[in-house]
Scaffold this active site. Structure first.
Site, PDB file in Angstrom:
ATOM      1  N   PRO A  97       0.772  -1.248   0.000  1.00 47.00           N
ATOM      2  CA  PRO A  97       0.000   0.000   0.000  1.00 47.00           C
ATOM      3  C   PRO A  97       0.804   1.299   0.000  1.00 47.00           C
ATOM      4  CG  PRO A  97      -0.874  -1.553   1.609  1.00 47.00           C
ATOM      5  CD  PRO A  97       0.451  -2.093   1.157  1.00 47.00           C
ATOM      6  N   THR A 127       3.155   1.865  -5.232  1.00 42.72           N
ATOM      7  CA  THR A 127       3.324   3.287  -5.538  1.00 42.72           C
ATOM      8  C   THR A 127       3.843   3.965  -4.280  1.00 42.72           C
ATOM      9  OG1 THR A 127       1.530   3.267  -7.153  1.00 42.72           O
ATOM     10  CG2 THR A 127       2.188   5.402  -6.291  1.00 42.72           C
ATOM     11  N   LYS A 203       4.486   7.292 -12.244  1.00 39.21           N
ATOM     12  CA  LYS A 203       3.224   6.834 -11.644  1.00 39.21           C
ATOM     13  C   LYS A 203       2.514   7.937 -10.882  1.00 39.21           C
ATOM     14  CE  LYS A 203      -0.135   4.333 -10.254  1.00 39.21           C
ATOM     15  NZ  LYS A 203      -0.059   3.193  -9.356  1.00 39.21           N
TER      16      LYS A 203
END
Length: 334
Positions: A97, A127, A203
């Site tokens: 996460p 990410t 991203k």
């Protein structure tokens, strides 16, 4: 200099030769290699299953027992920690996460780097902050392992259908070639963005735009419905006009407009609003650091933070539409 790093340095020529030999033969080896997978949430579980479907034995770990048991039922081997995963395979994928989880999984007391094998390939598809990816890359290098960041775009359905886009930060072209062989089993597009950290940079830019466009789509759909337009008709018009975007066409936030997306399932599953707020926060931190103006990114960040504090944290980020409707209902009651 640690003994491990000194050993790597003293045997640098031989190690480099062996690495080059391994890289030349790697694609054939990779075709049925055992892959370790840590992080079996909404995205990671589908990614790991696709590796199983493509013929890769998978050794898996997740902090949530039911996630592990579900993958075990599909044929994966399961272990009790990231450290155990690393001890059993030299190719690992992590899908977690946030930066804190990635740091713990790699560098914690039961982390991957506690038992990583020399020459291992470590692929992080979370990410996270680009600086965290760079930090782990350095610590992996000290253990004679190669770390790359490879965050994804596409959502849960793309993860399920092997249609993800991977944005890869790898120091060397040969590292990217090795990574691509594995990532192609889980996605459709694999792009080398530059050195470690650039995958994360790409991203967070993508997710900032996604957060902005989802709020814009939710506002447009909400306005059109209140003006008397049928939501499916409005979406059709948007998607054949200049307002078309991924949020309106593929992942529409209005229930019933697009089949098989979270808006049709009370916004369950998918990409949680808390995760979107986290990613927008990463974008804002980066923007502040390099003094890049991102006024809409900042506003979107604040909206998602409000949503998180208003009970939408676990709902898919497309619940921005429901949030707008609920806000209007509250004002009407007043």
């Amino acid at each position: 200099m640690s003994a491990l790093v000194k050993g790597c340095t003293n045997h640098g020529v031989l190690f480099g030769f062996l690495c080059r030999r391994r890289h030349l033969a790697f694609p054939r080896y990779m075709s049925n290699a055992t892959v370790g997978f840590v992080g079996l949430g909404n995205m990671g579980s589908h990614m790991a299953r696709n590796l199983l479907k493509k013929g890769h034995p998978v050794v898996a770990y997740d902090a949530v027992p039911q996630n592990v048991l579900a993958l075990k039922a599909d044929g994966a081997s399961v272990v009790g920690s990231p450290k155990e995963v690393a001890s059993q395979t030299s190719i690992l994928v992590t899908m977690l996460p946030a930066s804190s989880h990635v740091l713990d999984v790699y560098t914690g007391s039961s982390g991957i780097l506690r038992s990583v094998q020399k020459g291992s390939l470590l692929i992080d598809s979370s990410t996270i902050d680009p600086s965290v990816a760079q930090q782990i890359a350095q610590e992996s290098k000290a253990s004679c392992a190669t770390f790359v960041d490879a965050p994804v775009s596409g959502g849960v359905n793309a993860a399920r259908d092997s249609l993800l886009t991977f944005m890869v930060g790898a120091e060397k072209e040969e590292d990217f070639v090795r990574v691509k062989e594995i990532l192609n089993k889980m996605g459709k597009n694999v792009v080398h963005c530059g050195p470690v950290g650039t995958g994360q940079a790409a991203k967070i830019c993508n997710n900032m735009l996604l957060g902005i466009s989802m709020i814009g789509t939710a506002e447009a759909m909400n306005l059109g419905i209140k003006l008397g337009l049928d939501p499916k008709l409005l979406a059709k018009i948007l998607n054949m006009s200049s307002g078309r975007c991924w949020s309106s066409e593929v992942y529409n936030p209005v229930p019933g407009v697009v089949e098989g997306v979270p808006s049709g399932n009370n916004y369950k599953g998918g990409f949680g609003s808390a995760l979107m707020a986290k990613d927008l926060g990463l974008a804002q931190n980066a923007a502040t650091l390099i003094k890049a103006p991102t006024p809409l990114g900042s506003l979107s960040h604040q909206i998602y933070r409000i949503m998180v504090n208003s009970g939408y944290a676990e709902k898919d980020f497309s619940s921005a539409f429901k949030f707008l409707q609920d806000q209007a209902a509250e004002k009407k009651e007043c």
